[in-house]
Write a protein that holds these residues in place. Sequence first.
Motif, PDB file in Angstrom:
ATOM      1  N   THR A  32      45.479  38.561  34.614  1.00 43.22           N
ATOM      2  CA  THR A  32      46.522  39.584  34.500  1.00 43.22           C
ATOM      3  C   THR A  32      45.982  40.975  34.792  1.00 43.22           C
ATOM      4  O   THR A  32      46.763  41.906  35.006  1.00 43.22           O
ATOM      5  CB  THR A  32      47.137  39.568  33.089  1.00 43.22           C
ATOM      6  OG1 THR A  32      46.130  39.905  32.115  1.00 43.22           O
ATOM      7  CG2 THR A  32      47.707  38.201  32.758  1.00 43.22           C
ATOM      8  N   GLN A  33      44.665  41.128  34.818  1.00 38.35           N
ATOM      9  CA  GLN A  33      44.089  42.435  35.114  1.00 38.35           C
ATOM     10  C   GLN A  33      44.496  42.922  36.501  1.00 38.35           C
ATOM     11  O   GLN A  33      44.692  44.121  36.713  1.00 38.35           O
ATOM     12  CB  GLN A  33      42.561  42.376  35.014  1.00 38.35           C
ATOM     13  CG  GLN A  33      42.040  42.224  33.594  1.00 38.35           C
ATOM     14  CD  GLN A  33      40.528  42.186  33.551  1.00 38.35           C
ATOM     15  OE1 GLN A  33      39.926  41.140  33.721  1.00 38.35           O
ATOM     16  NE2 GLN A  33      39.918  43.326  33.337  1.00 38.35           N
ATOM     17  N   LEU A  34      44.613  41.999  37.449  1.00 37.24           N
ATOM     18  CA  LEU A  34      44.982  42.400  38.803  1.00 37.24           C
ATOM     19  C   LEU A  34      46.405  42.935  38.851  1.00 37.24           C
ATOM     20  O   LEU A  34      46.683  43.953  39.490  1.00 37.24           O
ATOM     21  CB  LEU A  34      44.832  41.215  39.759  1.00 37.24           C
ATOM     22  CG  LEU A  34      43.399  40.810  40.114  1.00 37.24           C
ATOM     23  CD1 LEU A  34      43.419  39.582  41.005  1.00 37.24           C
ATOM     24  CD2 LEU A  34      42.677  41.953  40.799  1.00 37.24           C
ATOM     25  N   LEU A  35      47.323  42.241  38.167  1.00 33.57           N
ATOM     26  CA  LEU A  35      48.725  42.646  38.211  1.00 33.57           C
ATOM     27  C   LEU A  35      48.989  43.889  37.377  1.00 33.57           C
ATOM     28  O   LEU A  35      50.040  44.519  37.528  1.00 33.57           O
ATOM     29  CB  LEU A  35      49.615  41.493  37.739  1.00 33.57           C
ATOM     30  CG  LEU A  35      49.584  40.248  38.635  1.00 33.57           C
ATOM     31  CD1 LEU A  35      50.479  39.158  38.068  1.00 33.57           C
ATOM     32  CD2 LEU A  35      50.017  40.592  40.051  1.00 33.57           C
ATOM     33  N   THR A  36      48.066  44.230  36.485  1.00 40.87           N
ATOM     34  CA  THR A  36      48.201  45.475  35.727  1.00 40.87           C
ATOM     35  C   THR A  36      47.293  46.565  36.300  1.00 40.87           C
ATOM     36  O   THR A  36      47.072  47.589  35.663  1.00 40.87           O
ATOM     37  CB  THR A  36      47.856  45.243  34.244  1.00 40.87           C
ATOM     38  OG1 THR A  36      46.549  44.662  34.139  1.00 40.87           O
ATOM     39  CG2 THR A  36      48.872  44.321  33.590  1.00 40.87           C
ATOM     40  N   PHE A  37      46.769  46.306  37.492  1.00 45.81           N
ATOM     41  CA  PHE A  37      45.934  47.275  38.211  1.00 45.81           C
ATOM     42  C   PHE A  37      44.688  47.675  37.421  1.00 45.81           C
ATOM     43  O   PHE A  37      44.268  48.832  37.458  1.00 45.81           O
ATOM     44  CB  PHE A  37      46.734  48.525  38.588  1.00 45.81           C
ATOM     45  CG  PHE A  37      47.891  48.247  39.506  1.00 45.81           C
ATOM     46  CD1 PHE A  37      47.716  47.505  40.652  1.00 45.81           C
ATOM     47  CD2 PHE A  37      49.152  48.719  39.210  1.00 45.81           C
ATOM     48  CE1 PHE A  37      48.772  47.236  41.502  1.00 45.81           C
ATOM     49  CE2 PHE A  37      50.221  48.455  40.056  1.00 45.81           C
ATOM     50  CZ  PHE A  37      50.034  47.715  41.201  1.00 45.81           C
ATOM     51  N   ASP A  38      44.109  46.715  36.707  1.00 48.99           N
ATOM     52  CA  ASP A  38      42.819  46.940  36.062  1.00 48.99           C
ATOM     53  C   ASP A  38      41.750  46.463  37.043  1.00 48.99           C
ATOM     54  O   ASP A  38      41.432  45.278  37.119  1.00 48.99           O
ATOM     55  CB  ASP A  38      42.733  46.162  34.742  1.00 48.99           C
ATOM     56  CG  ASP A  38      41.463  46.492  33.967  1.00 48.99           C
ATOM     57  OD1 ASP A  38      40.582  47.174  34.542  1.00 48.99           O
ATOM     58  OD2 ASP A  38      41.346  46.073  32.801  1.00 48.99           O
TER      59      ASP A  38
END
Length: 213
Positions: free
Chosen positions: A145-151
């Motif tokens: 989910t880090q990718l979709l939350t721009f982390d």
Amino acid sequence: MGVGLPVQREGYWTPAATPGQCDFSVLRCRSAAQCPMNVLGGCADGRTGMACNNCQQGSFATEDGSCQKCQAADALPATIMAIVALLILILLLSSINADLNQQSLSILTVAAIGGQMVMAVQALGSIRQLTVNWVPPVHDLIQLTQLLTFDFDIIRISCVYGVDSPVLKFVSQLLACPAGFGIILTAWGLAKLRGKQMSWDSVFNLCGVMMFA
């Protein structure tokens, strides 16, 4: 006994003190793993700066709160992700003139469900802030989910920039969507110059879909 310098509590950071100093400023760290119980001013391995906020130059953050030195291959995840994002945008642009009235209901349903799944996965990103030791495969799913939350720490973006700067990461997060819009508009302009028919309304709608997702 009782006359030595105090130690900092896990999750907190205090600048290194001089002998005899009695007045201390205590800052709370973003993560307890970044500031383990240590001498004053101590940080997790490879970390530096106020409240252990940054990795040392040429390093990237790891899950355990420490930082590791970047190797040549550590810039590869960010490069692959940029290529994948570009391919997705090209795929969307290639179907931008498709008439929605001629698409089957199943395709539109899959597209709608896909958008809802993206939003649901983004909501899962908040779970990462809980102090829970997740086990696989839940741990791996939450990390994605880090990718979709721009982390961008998951793709070791600091190895691309060469420095671990919270300001630079924040600016990158802010510019992620505008960069996508810019690529779409650039592709639309190039298509118009080549004489291809591409509806401006369709391009505008695609930008809206990206912002909604």
